[in-house]
Design an enzyme around this catalytic site. Structure first.
Site, mmCIF file in Angstrom:
data_model
loop_
_atom_site.group_PDB
_atom_site.id
_atom_site.type_symbol
_atom_site.label_atom_id
_atom_site.label_comp_id
_atom_site.label_asym_id
_atom_site.label_seq_id
_atom_site.Cartn_x
_atom_site.Cartn_y
_atom_site.Cartn_z
ATOM 1 N N GLY A 47 -2.549 4.743 6.644
ATOM 2 C CA GLY A 47 -2.043 3.375 6.496
ATOM 3 C C GLY A 47 -1.051 3.392 5.358
ATOM 4 N N GLU A 48 -1.163 2.440 4.462
ATOM 5 C CA GLU A 48 -0.281 2.400 3.294
ATOM 6 C C GLU A 48 -1.183 2.441 2.059
ATOM 7 O OE1 GLU A 48 2.989 2.702 3.696
ATOM 8 O OE2 GLU A 48 3.043 2.898 1.518
ATOM 9 N N SER A 49 -1.136 3.569 1.352
ATOM 10 C CA SER A 49 -2.115 3.772 0.281
ATOM 11 C C SER A 49 -1.999 2.723 -0.832
ATOM 12 C CB SER A 49 -1.982 5.178 -0.300
ATOM 13 O OG SER A 49 -0.683 5.397 -0.790
ATOM 14 N N CYS A 78 -4.189 11.207 5.435
ATOM 15 C CA CYS A 78 -2.864 10.729 5.028
ATOM 16 C C CYS A 78 -2.958 9.759 3.830
ATOM 17 C CB CYS A 78 -2.156 10.117 6.228
ATOM 18 S SG CYS A 78 -0.375 10.124 6.055
ATOM 19 N N ARG A 133 4.926 9.668 8.061
ATOM 20 C CA ARG A 133 5.275 9.409 6.647
ATOM 21 C C ARG A 133 4.242 10.078 5.725
ATOM 22 N NH1 ARG A 133 5.831 3.891 4.958
ATOM 23 N NH2 ARG A 133 7.209 4.789 3.417
ATOM 24 N N HIS A 168 -2.765 13.194 11.272
ATOM 25 C CA HIS A 168 -3.668 12.204 11.875
ATOM 26 C C HIS A 168 -4.417 12.779 13.075
ATOM 27 C CE1 HIS A 168 -2.249 8.502 9.788
ATOM 28 N NE2 HIS A 168 -1.192 9.266 9.567
ATOM 29 N N GLU A 170 -7.004 11.752 14.432
ATOM 30 C CA GLU A 170 -7.552 10.673 15.273
ATOM 31 C C GLU A 170 -6.568 10.288 16.374
ATOM 32 O OE1 GLU A 170 -6.259 10.331 12.368
ATOM 33 O OE2 GLU A 170 -5.137 8.436 12.216
HETATM 34 N N1 GLN Z 1 3.286 6.841 3.432
HETATM 35 C C1 GLN Z 1 1.952 6.310 3.313
HETATM 36 C C2 GLN Z 1 1.531 6.177 1.865
HETATM 37 O O1 GLN Z 1 2.209 6.623 0.995
HETATM 38 C C3 GLN Z 1 0.958 7.155 4.065
HETATM 39 C C4 GLN Z 1 1.274 7.160 5.537
HETATM 40 C C5 GLN Z 1 0.095 7.346 6.436
HETATM 41 O O2 GLN Z 1 -1.054 7.153 6.050
HETATM 42 N N2 GLN Z 1 0.361 7.641 7.673
HETATM 43 O O3 GLN Z 1 0.515 5.617 1.583
#
Ligand code: GLN
Length: 185
Positions: A47-49, A78, A133, A168, A170
């Site tokens: 996700g987005e950390s 990730c 990403r 990922h 999953e």
């Molecule tokens: N770019 C995201 C981050 O810095 C991580 C991306 C992902 O979890 N697929 O949190």
């Protein structure tokens, strides 16, 4: 049967729940301390950390999560790997420090930020890995075991009961990463 909690504040937690069930575990979504306490292990999804971190702080879950990791296994995918790391750069942000790795966020840059790559699993065949990403693991401590690399950098690693992937699993039809995590519980 072991219960795996999937942190469900943000990100792709549903796909992890399906992968865990397919690998022979029971999956529950975790949004509270009470739900966390029912789990044998936890998955921090992609996700987005930075957003996940804010939500963890807002829900007062950061300390319980750290305490959980001091006793039980956590697998970070990730963004989840970024949360488990010791040091985070590009930009720097707070992390749990439960694994002795340093990561650079969005390490592959913007143009080539998402891809599918075939990983060589040291004699255990190949794994079709989805990167979105992804961070790059820039340093691993002496106790960290690297299970797969891509372009020379570790992308799947474990240290004792904890595990990370920068890709990922999953999203692939290959249960080996989730099965390995279930074996730690
Ligand atoms: N770019 C995201 C981050 O810095 C991580 C991306 C992902 O979890 N697929 O949190």
């Amino acid at each position: 049967m072991k219960t795996v909690g999937i942190l469900a504040l943000q990100g792709d937690f549903e796909a992890h729940a399906k992968a865990i069930e397919k690998a022979g575990g029971r999956a529950i979504e975790v949004r509270t301390r009470e739900e966390m306490s029912r789990c044998d292990g936890l998955i921090l999804p992609g996700g987005e950390s930075s957003t996940m971190l804010k939500l963890l702080e807002y829900e007062n879950l950061l300390d319980p999560l750290r305490a959980f990791g001091e006793r039980k296994p956590i697998y970070g995918t990730c963004a989840g790997a970024i949360l488990l790391a010791k040091e985070v750069t590009h930009p720097a942000q707070l992390s749990l420090g439960l694994m002795d790795i340093d990561v650079e966020r969005n390490g592959y840059g913007r143009q080539i930020d998402s891809r599918i790559a075939k990983l060589d699993l040291n004699g255990d065949g190949t794994f079709e890995a989805v990167f979105i990403r992804a961070p790059i693991i820039r340093r691993v401590g002496g106790d960290v075991r690297v299970l797969a690399k891509y372009n020379g950098d570790p992308v799947w690693a474990e240290q004792g009961r904890h595990m990370v992937t920068t890709f990922h699993p999953e999203l692939s039809d290959d249960g080996r990463v989730h099965r390995r995590f279930l074996e730690k519980l």
